[in-house]
Design a protein around this motif. Sequence first.
Motif, PDB file in Angstrom:
ATOM      1  N   PRO A 264     -39.788  -0.033  21.450  1.00 39.79           N
ATOM      2  CA  PRO A 264     -40.617  -0.823  20.529  1.00 39.79           C
ATOM      3  C   PRO A 264     -39.867  -1.243  19.263  1.00 39.79           C
ATOM      4  CG  PRO A 264     -41.330   1.473  20.557  1.00 39.79           C
ATOM      5  CD  PRO A 264     -40.337   1.315  21.656  1.00 39.79           C
ATOM      6  N   PHE A 265     -38.956  -0.378  18.814  1.00 37.34           N
ATOM      7  CA  PHE A 265     -38.155  -0.661  17.621  1.00 37.34           C
ATOM      8  C   PHE A 265     -37.291  -1.902  17.854  1.00 37.34           C
ATOM      9  CE2 PHE A 265     -34.028   1.203  15.604  1.00 37.34           C
ATOM     10  CZ  PHE A 265     -34.085   0.312  14.563  1.00 37.34           C
ATOM     11  N   PHE A 266     -36.652  -1.966  19.005  1.00 42.91           N
ATOM     12  CA  PHE A 266     -35.792  -3.113  19.324  1.00 42.91           C
ATOM     13  C   PHE A 266     -36.612  -4.391  19.475  1.00 42.91           C
ATOM     14  CE2 PHE A 266     -31.246  -2.230  20.652  1.00 42.91           C
ATOM     15  CZ  PHE A 266     -31.130  -1.095  19.879  1.00 42.91           C
ATOM     16  N   VAL A 267     -37.787  -4.267  20.105  1.00 41.61           N
ATOM     17  CA  VAL A 267     -38.611  -5.471  20.318  1.00 41.61           C
ATOM     18  C   VAL A 267     -39.069  -6.034  18.969  1.00 41.61           C
ATOM     19  CG1 VAL A 267     -40.779  -6.334  21.280  1.00 41.61           C
ATOM     20  CG2 VAL A 267     -39.342  -4.803  22.628  1.00 41.61           C
ATOM     21  N   ALA A 268     -39.538  -5.143  18.084  1.00 40.75           N
ATOM     22  CA  ALA A 268     -39.992  -5.602  16.758  1.00 40.75           C
ATOM     23  C   ALA A 268     -38.834  -6.236  15.993  1.00 40.75           C
ATOM     24  CB  ALA A 268     -40.579  -4.440  15.974  1.00 40.75           C
ATOM     25  N   GLY A 269     -37.666  -5.587  16.046  1.00 36.68           N
ATOM     26  CA  GLY A 269     -36.486  -6.118  15.354  1.00 36.68           C
ATOM     27  C   GLY A 269     -36.084  -7.475  15.913  1.00 36.68           C
ATOM     28  N   ALA A 270     -36.194  -7.601  17.240  1.00 33.41           N
ATOM     29  CA  ALA A 270     -35.830  -8.869  17.884  1.00 33.41           C
ATOM     30  C   ALA A 270     -36.747  -9.985  17.410  1.00 33.41           C
ATOM     31  CB  ALA A 270     -35.924  -8.718  19.397  1.00 33.41           C
ATOM     32  N   ILE A 271     -38.032  -9.705  17.373  1.00 31.07           N
ATOM     33  CA  ILE A 271     -38.975 -10.752  16.958  1.00 31.07           C
ATOM     34  C   ILE A 271     -38.761 -11.095  15.481  1.00 31.07           C
ATOM     35  CG2 ILE A 271     -41.432 -11.331  16.701  1.00 31.07           C
ATOM     36  CD1 ILE A 271     -41.927  -9.592  19.190  1.00 31.07           C
ATOM     37  N   LEU A 272     -38.448 -10.076  14.679  1.00 32.52           N
ATOM     38  CA  LEU A 272     -38.185 -10.327  13.252  1.00 32.52           C
ATOM     39  C   LEU A 272     -36.986 -11.266  13.089  1.00 32.52           C
ATOM     40  CD1 LEU A 272     -38.680  -9.744  10.239  1.00 32.52           C
ATOM     41  CD2 LEU A 272     -37.255  -7.703  10.469  1.00 32.52           C
ATOM     42  N   SER A 273     -35.891 -10.960  13.782  1.00 32.16           N
ATOM     43  CA  SER A 273     -34.708 -11.819  13.618  1.00 32.16           C
ATOM     44  C   SER A 273     -34.957 -13.197  14.221  1.00 32.16           C
ATOM     45  CB  SER A 273     -33.466 -11.178  14.232  1.00 32.16           C
ATOM     46  OG  SER A 273     -33.634 -10.998  15.609  1.00 32.16           O
ATOM     47  N   GLY A 274     -35.729 -13.246  15.304  1.00 36.16           N
ATOM     48  CA  GLY A 274     -36.052 -14.541  15.914  1.00 36.16           C
ATOM     49  C   GLY A 274     -36.883 -15.410  14.990  1.00 36.16           C
ATOM     50  N   LEU A 275     -37.867 -14.809  14.350  1.00 36.93           N
ATOM     51  CA  LEU A 275     -38.702 -15.574  13.417  1.00 36.93           C
ATOM     52  C   LEU A 275     -37.857 -16.080  12.247  1.00 36.93           C
ATOM     53  CD1 LEU A 275     -41.893 -13.305  13.375  1.00 36.93           C
ATOM     54  CD2 LEU A 275     -41.747 -15.604  14.310  1.00 36.93           C
ATOM     55  N   ALA A 276     -36.936 -15.218  11.794  1.00 34.63           N
ATOM     56  CA  ALA A 276     -36.062 -15.632  10.690  1.00 34.63           C
ATOM     57  C   ALA A 276     -35.210 -16.827  11.109  1.00 34.63           C
ATOM     58  CB  ALA A 276     -35.175 -14.465  10.266  1.00 34.63           C
ATOM     59  N   MET A 277     -34.727 -16.821  12.356  1.00 40.35           N
ATOM     60  CA  MET A 277     -33.915 -17.946  12.821  1.00 40.35           C
ATOM     61  C   MET A 277     -34.759 -19.212  12.962  1.00 40.35           C
ATOM     62  SD  MET A 277     -30.890 -18.908  13.408  1.00 40.35           S
ATOM     63  CE  MET A 277     -29.581 -17.866  14.009  1.00 40.35           C
ATOM     64  N   VAL A 278     -36.034 -19.053  13.376  1.00 41.94           N
ATOM     65  CA  VAL A 278     -36.922 -20.219  13.449  1.00 41.94           C
ATOM     66  C   VAL A 278     -37.020 -20.867  12.066  1.00 41.94           C
ATOM     67  CG1 VAL A 278     -39.305 -20.990  13.823  1.00 41.94           C
ATOM     68  CG2 VAL A 278     -38.267 -19.401  15.423  1.00 41.94           C
ATOM     69  N   PHE A 279     -37.218 -20.042  11.048  1.00 42.81           N
ATOM     70  CA  PHE A 279     -37.291 -20.577   9.678  1.00 42.81           C
ATOM     71  C   PHE A 279     -35.984 -21.266   9.288  1.00 42.81           C
ATOM     72  CE2 PHE A 279     -40.835 -17.545   8.419  1.00 42.81           C
ATOM     73  CZ  PHE A 279     -41.729 -18.548   8.120  1.00 42.81           C
ATOM     74  N   LEU A 280     -34.869 -20.600   9.585  1.00 39.78           N
ATOM     75  CA  LEU A 280     -33.567 -21.142   9.164  1.00 39.78           C
ATOM     76  C   LEU A 280     -33.285 -22.511   9.782  1.00 39.78           C
ATOM     77  CD1 LEU A 280     -31.159 -18.056   9.204  1.00 39.78           C
ATOM     78  CD2 LEU A 280     -31.872 -19.385   7.235  1.00 39.78           C
ATOM     79  N   LEU A 281     -33.744 -22.709  11.009  1.00 38.72           N
ATOM     80  CA  LEU A 281     -33.495 -23.989  11.674  1.00 38.72           C
ATOM     81  C   LEU A 281     -34.580 -25.007  11.373  1.00 38.72           C
ATOM     82  CD1 LEU A 281     -32.444 -22.578  15.153  1.00 38.72           C
ATOM     83  CD2 LEU A 281     -30.925 -23.535  13.447  1.00 38.72           C
ATOM     84  N   MET A 282     -35.827 -24.520  11.352  1.00 33.43           N
ATOM     85  CA  MET A 282     -36.960 -25.435  11.246  1.00 33.43           C
ATOM     86  C   MET A 282     -37.097 -26.041   9.847  1.00 33.43           C
ATOM     87  SD  MET A 282     -40.896 -24.444  11.981  1.00 33.43           S
ATOM     88  CE  MET A 282     -41.109 -23.668  10.386  1.00 33.43           C
ATOM     89  N   LEU A 283     -36.841 -25.253   8.825  1.00 35.85           N
ATOM     90  CA  LEU A 283     -37.076 -25.755   7.466  1.00 35.85           C
ATOM     91  C   LEU A 283     -36.184 -26.946   7.116  1.00 35.85           C
ATOM     92  CD1 LEU A 283     -37.747 -22.361   5.643  1.00 35.85           C
ATOM     93  CD2 LEU A 283     -39.403 -24.150   6.145  1.00 35.85           C
ATOM     94  N   PRO A 284     -34.877 -26.883   7.419  1.00 34.37           N
ATOM     95  CA  PRO A 284     -34.065 -28.089   7.134  1.00 34.37           C
ATOM     96  C   PRO A 284     -34.493 -29.290   7.976  1.00 34.37           C
ATOM     97  CG  PRO A 284     -32.662 -26.180   7.526  1.00 34.37           C
ATOM     98  CD  PRO A 284     -34.053 -25.771   7.871  1.00 34.37           C
TER      99      PRO A 284
END
Lengths: 460, 192
Positions: A264-284
């Motif tokens: 569960p720790f890895f899954v939560a971490g994965a979704i956290l980093s994935g969401l961060a990447m969505v922001f990094l790409l989507m906002l520009p």
Amino acid sequence: MSPATVPADVDEESDQELLTGRARHEDLAERLLEPLWSTPRWMKPALIVTFAMTLMLVGAVLYTMVSGIGVWGNRIPVVWAFAITNFVWWIGIGHAGTFISAFLLLLEQKWRASINRFAEAMTIFAVMQAALFPLLHLGRPWYFYWLVPYPSTMSIWPQFRSALTWDVAAISTYFTVSVLFWYLGLVPDFAVARDRAPTKARRLVYGVFALGWRGSASGWMRYRTVYALLAGVAAPLVVSVHSIVSMDFATAQLPGWHSEIFPPFFVAGAILSGLAMVFLLMLPVRRLYRLEEVITVRHLDMLARFTLVTSCIVGYSYAAEAYNAAYGGDVFEMSQIFSTRARGPFAWAFWGTIVCNVLAPQILWLRRARRSAPFLFALSFAVQVGMWVERFLIIVASQSRDFLPSSFRTYTPSFIDGTILVGTLGCFLFLMLLFIRYVPFIPIREVQRLQRSLAEERSA
Amino acid sequence: MTLPEARWMARFATERDLLDAIPIVRRAGATDVDAATPVESDAVLDSLEIRRSRIPTAAFFAAVGLGVGAWWIEWWTRNESFPSDVGARPNVSSWADLPIVFESTVLGVAVSSFVLLLVALRLPRLRHPWFAVAQFGADDACWLAWAEPHASSSRHADLAAELAALGATTILPVLPDDAEPDAVENGAGSSL
């Protein structure tokens, strides 16, 4: 105002925020197709830079293949280092796409419509980068097919009791399902592009990718059935893939790895980093293409809430890991967590991880922060760095200081390690740019459906 | 005068007009009634009485087949073909089999349902008679398609007038795949 009218008004207002302006279908389809028909000025230099980085990756990979993985910084006892850190990081980034697309579809969350295509593309390109690392780590990557159970003359089979073989099945399945899900979603939009393309060549190319889609009622019915089916099977994959990746570590006896909380720790971490990447790409992209009407502040708010939730789960996992080490009483485990990581040579990574992944996202409790694009961009960058460092900490710190003090060694990455990491970033961005340039990156039909649904709700 | 079977398409600006037209076309004895809409519509599906897809059932069997196949390969390679002692772990270990069986089952659902969708819709298909109809797909209009088996020209004219009253902006014939598409563009249809 009666108390009964308050929630209705609030709901209506919040739903309206999912789309602003552009009331008619026609306008929206034309508007969302615009990025396909013209090349913005920034696109060419961006493609050149990222392509150069991709060439750098190709060079580093070829050098590794010719020379062997001895050119990396891996030295006994740290045999899994930069490459596996990058692998886990990229696979994690690849989680948000399917999470946003499949989970939110099943939960009938309307706000997924504007951002799901983008996140799905990110998933596919991130998994492509991730797959490179275990392949290179094989040492002789040209024998990768030995991981597949084909009838060989020596009757040697993959070792199905190994978590590494489970990885092969999990990642290849995840990639295949993600590609099918992504492409199926694209088919009606490719048909829109085919029907409205300004030149014959474009009509032909988009026509090939649209497969002959005509939007017939019977076609839509079957399409929706299969799309929901794919979402249904993709959703458990989000959980299973990183759980299986975590078992690469959790099934080992190494202090810092042998932990039940890892899946569960890895899954939560994965979704956290994935969401961060969505922001990094989507906002520009939202800013450069002036898509504020389609990717609204409401979308940012909802994604930020998910980021906050996953950050809290990750924080809980860090605490549980420390608690389990203390409660278990194993000296090696305690030494790894409380000495090597918290106060030892990896303290910078440990505290950096806590600050970036747990403390910084707590600002998202503030509504203003959740709705501020510049803040979300900066925070996402910090989370992305934090998540990479977290994986580095788990992988490298545990190996560099295990049971035998005489074998304790520090780890230093090589130039090739760094080149491959930077190269995968370039390759990922290059693929994303091509996607933005040539593919309808906002789902046209999905957004039109949302538009109609919101209009019906308002009129009701 | 009785005509051989003819296929037609009518263009409607809104889905509401399309929904009104479907029972009219049905009542006129039309067959193969279908509609094309920019986005899916439950109301249109209900009106056309389209049956539920059997793809999920077929995909279920494909998934079970692949899952069982994966489990059999794991069991056979470890117990029959090449038994080996790895860290004293038991050769028969269902827990260790589960991840790959699960992944294979999921893969079975995904690939089979995608392939079955293409088969059911007869895709990929780059040419289709609808694509030759003028204005089809050029905007977000809704289209109604139907066949009139051996209808008389007067009955067709009555139906066309009725559809025009319901909001059909154009009614055009759908030519078979091998026909010259120019025939439509040159005004073989009746623009209302």
